[in-house]
Design a protein around this motif. Sequence first.
Motif, PDB file in Angstrom:
ATOM      1  N   ASN A 148       0.867  -1.188   0.000  1.00 44.78           N
ATOM      2  CA  ASN A 148       0.000   0.000   0.000  1.00 44.78           C
ATOM      3  C   ASN A 148       0.899   1.232   0.000  1.00 44.78           C
ATOM      4  OD1 ASN A 148       0.926   0.104   2.635  1.00 44.78           O
ATOM      5  ND2 ASN A 148      -0.995  -0.523   3.535  1.00 44.78           N
ATOM      6  N   ASN A 149       0.294   2.395  -0.006  1.00 46.66           N
ATOM      7  CA  ASN A 149       1.121   3.601  -0.098  1.00 46.66           C
ATOM      8  C   ASN A 149       1.903   3.863   1.186  1.00 46.66           C
ATOM      9  OD1 ASN A 149       2.147   5.898  -1.379  1.00 46.66           O
ATOM     10  ND2 ASN A 149       0.623   7.172  -0.375  1.00 46.66           N
ATOM     11  N   ILE A 176      -2.875   9.998   8.586  1.00 48.27           N
ATOM     12  CA  ILE A 176      -3.935   9.423   7.761  1.00 48.27           C
ATOM     13  C   ILE A 176      -4.545   8.254   8.501  1.00 48.27           C
ATOM     14  CG2 ILE A 176      -4.379   8.159   5.623  1.00 48.27           C
ATOM     15  CD1 ILE A 176      -1.694  10.107   4.947  1.00 48.27           C
ATOM     16  N   LEU A 255       2.133  11.467  -3.014  1.00 51.81           N
ATOM     17  CA  LEU A 255       0.891  12.063  -3.532  1.00 51.81           C
ATOM     18  C   LEU A 255      -0.346  11.565  -2.807  1.00 51.81           C
ATOM     19  CD1 LEU A 255       0.779  12.213  -7.424  1.00 51.81           C
ATOM     20  CD2 LEU A 255       0.695  14.084  -5.797  1.00 51.81           C
ATOM     21  N   SER A 257      -3.307   9.938  -2.982  1.00 49.98           N
ATOM     22  CA  SER A 257      -4.164   9.467  -4.053  1.00 49.98           C
ATOM     23  C   SER A 257      -3.397   9.670  -5.340  1.00 49.98           C
ATOM     24  CB  SER A 257      -5.424  10.305  -4.063  1.00 49.98           C
ATOM     25  OG  SER A 257      -6.520   9.499  -4.323  1.00 49.98           O
ATOM     26  N   SER A 288      -1.284   5.569  -3.903  1.00 52.45           N
ATOM     27  CA  SER A 288      -2.070   4.365  -3.608  1.00 52.45           C
ATOM     28  C   SER A 288      -2.649   3.752  -4.869  1.00 52.45           C
ATOM     29  CB  SER A 288      -3.250   4.709  -2.691  1.00 52.45           C
ATOM     30  OG  SER A 288      -2.832   4.975  -1.394  1.00 52.45           O
ATOM     31  N   LYS A 291      -7.015   4.207  -4.267  1.00 52.61           N
ATOM     32  CA  LYS A 291      -7.724   5.487  -4.100  1.00 52.61           C
ATOM     33  C   LYS A 291      -8.194   5.921  -5.495  1.00 52.61           C
ATOM     34  CE  LYS A 291      -5.407   6.934   0.162  1.00 52.61           C
ATOM     35  NZ  LYS A 291      -4.454   7.926   0.734  1.00 52.61           N
TER      36      LYS A 291
HETATM   37  C1  LIG Z   1      -3.700   7.606   1.805  1.00 50.03           C
HETATM   38  C2  LIG Z   1      -2.354   8.186   1.962  1.00 50.03           C
HETATM   39  C3  LIG Z   1      -1.298   7.392   2.397  1.00 50.03           C
HETATM   40  C4  LIG Z   1      -1.482   5.960   2.756  1.00 50.03           C
HETATM   41  O1  LIG Z   1      -1.856   5.203   1.644  1.00 50.03           O
HETATM   42  P1  LIG Z   1      -2.427   3.711   1.842  1.00 50.03           P
HETATM   43  O2  LIG Z   1      -2.524   3.195   0.443  1.00 50.03           O
HETATM   44  O3  LIG Z   1      -3.736   3.858   2.520  1.00 50.03           O
HETATM   45  O4  LIG Z   1      -1.443   2.974   2.654  1.00 50.03           O
HETATM   46  C5  LIG Z   1      -0.062   7.975   2.515  1.00 50.03           C
HETATM   47  N1  LIG Z   1       0.137   9.274   2.220  1.00 50.03           N
HETATM   48  C6  LIG Z   1      -0.880  10.074   1.804  1.00 50.03           C
HETATM   49  C7  LIG Z   1      -0.603  11.505   1.519  1.00 50.03           C
HETATM   50  C8  LIG Z   1      -2.154   9.556   1.653  1.00 50.03           C
HETATM   51  O5  LIG Z   1      -3.171  10.315   1.233  1.00 50.03           O
END
Ligand SMILES: *Cc1c(COP(=O)(O)O)cnc(C)c1O
Length: 465
Positions: A148-149, A176, A255, A257, A288, A291
Amino acid sequence: MNEKRHLPAVDRVLGQLSELIEIHGRQLVTGCIRAELAAAREGLKHGLPLPEESTLLAAIQRRADAAGQANLRAVFNLTGTVLHTNLGRAQLAEEAIAAMVDAARAPCALEYDLASGGRGDRDDLVSGLLAELIAGGSPDIAATIVNNNAAAVLLTLNALAQGKEAVVSRGELVEIGGAFRIPDVMRRAQVKLHEIGTTNRTHAKDFQEAIGPKTALLMKIHTSNYAVTGFTAAVDEKIIAEIAHAANLPFVIDLGSGTLCDFAAHGLPAEPTPQQALAAGADIVTFSGDKLLGGPQAGLIVGRKDLIAKIKKNPLKRALRVGKTTLAALEATLRLYRDPDRLAERLPTLRLLTRPCAEIEATGQRLLTAVQSALEPLATVGIEACSSQIGSGALPVERLPSTALVVRPTAKKPGKTLLTVEASFRRLPTPVIGYIRDDAYHLDLRCLETQDEAHFLAQLAQLTF
Ligand SMILES: *Cc1c(COP(=O)(O)O)cnc(C)c1O
């Protein structure tokens, strides 16, 4: 007289439940019979009468059906939040679903180079596609994919800045969903956070002055779930990139999303894209998969080939990598972006976000009478304007005009009825998730697409209050 004797033996009950055994298996049904018999025995001890055989069998069936039901269940997301983290974020495109199924069913060339017969690299399945979509096919751009992000940020920081410092504006130290806070992630990545500027204003000279022998990178984090407004100043990405590159440091942008399409062209509020980030001079961008991209849960790390190679060599990469079904869905989702003309039709996230108001209202008109009669005389139901949000931290202050069925209890004190109504929708075979606001229960119809209306209507008869 000892009433216990009148309870049937397990084997005798089993003999009467062949159909149930066919569905759930002998072991589960036996467990349910034991549990119901034990409950009846307990009841007898407390003076309750011996249950009728039909009552006992029905209770066993209910118990078995409940145990046999999947824990992860499909729901109607009528919360008005299109990318709802608790409801699984993006719905996948049919193309992505089909690709996942194929990858799951048969052996696939996940890490196998079909041209040479040698070992392959799973990131290659999407790396070229991402370079094509984000950087016009530049051979200097590569990508690596993680869980994941949050993982993307953790890995990038650890690989590029372990034991050193990352410079970030104070206005961007985001949290977050509670568990992901940039300062905590930095610590876990063994990177020292060097905060600069103030909550509302950060200037180019703040970046310049922060750079020292310990600096490993400059970082910008998209303030996805809040907005800093009023007397604010942020440094243009191009300028941060220039400052970073003058000091021979990489510039990383998280970023959050990451849509690859121009939202404004679809009549939506503009959202920064990875294309813009790289064009502005970012060396690495993370975002991500589930998103705004509209794909599976994943973290995409895209950018300079040499830095991506360094990130891929980090041992954490092995711990954070994704599996074949995720890569299959991601590749199929990315391929849809090659045809922007049909994207809004094929990618559910974009389709739901761009759904015309008139269409959502027409859904309301078609459902109104049935929902009204299902709730009579408990409540009245009306069609009202409402506003949906994108969700998952994307564009937190923007709202999309939508239509809701609004349930208003007839009782003077609506609180209890509202909770009853809300819970009864949640108990349906495909649970319906709405929201309570201003003494009314709302069903935002943005995410109830025409093809699902029949299913929604069919289960209304099962509402119990
Ligand atoms: C949503 C988000 C994350 C985390 O991403 P996940 O895919 O939910 O782990 C990290 N940084 C930012 C700026 C985000 O908006």
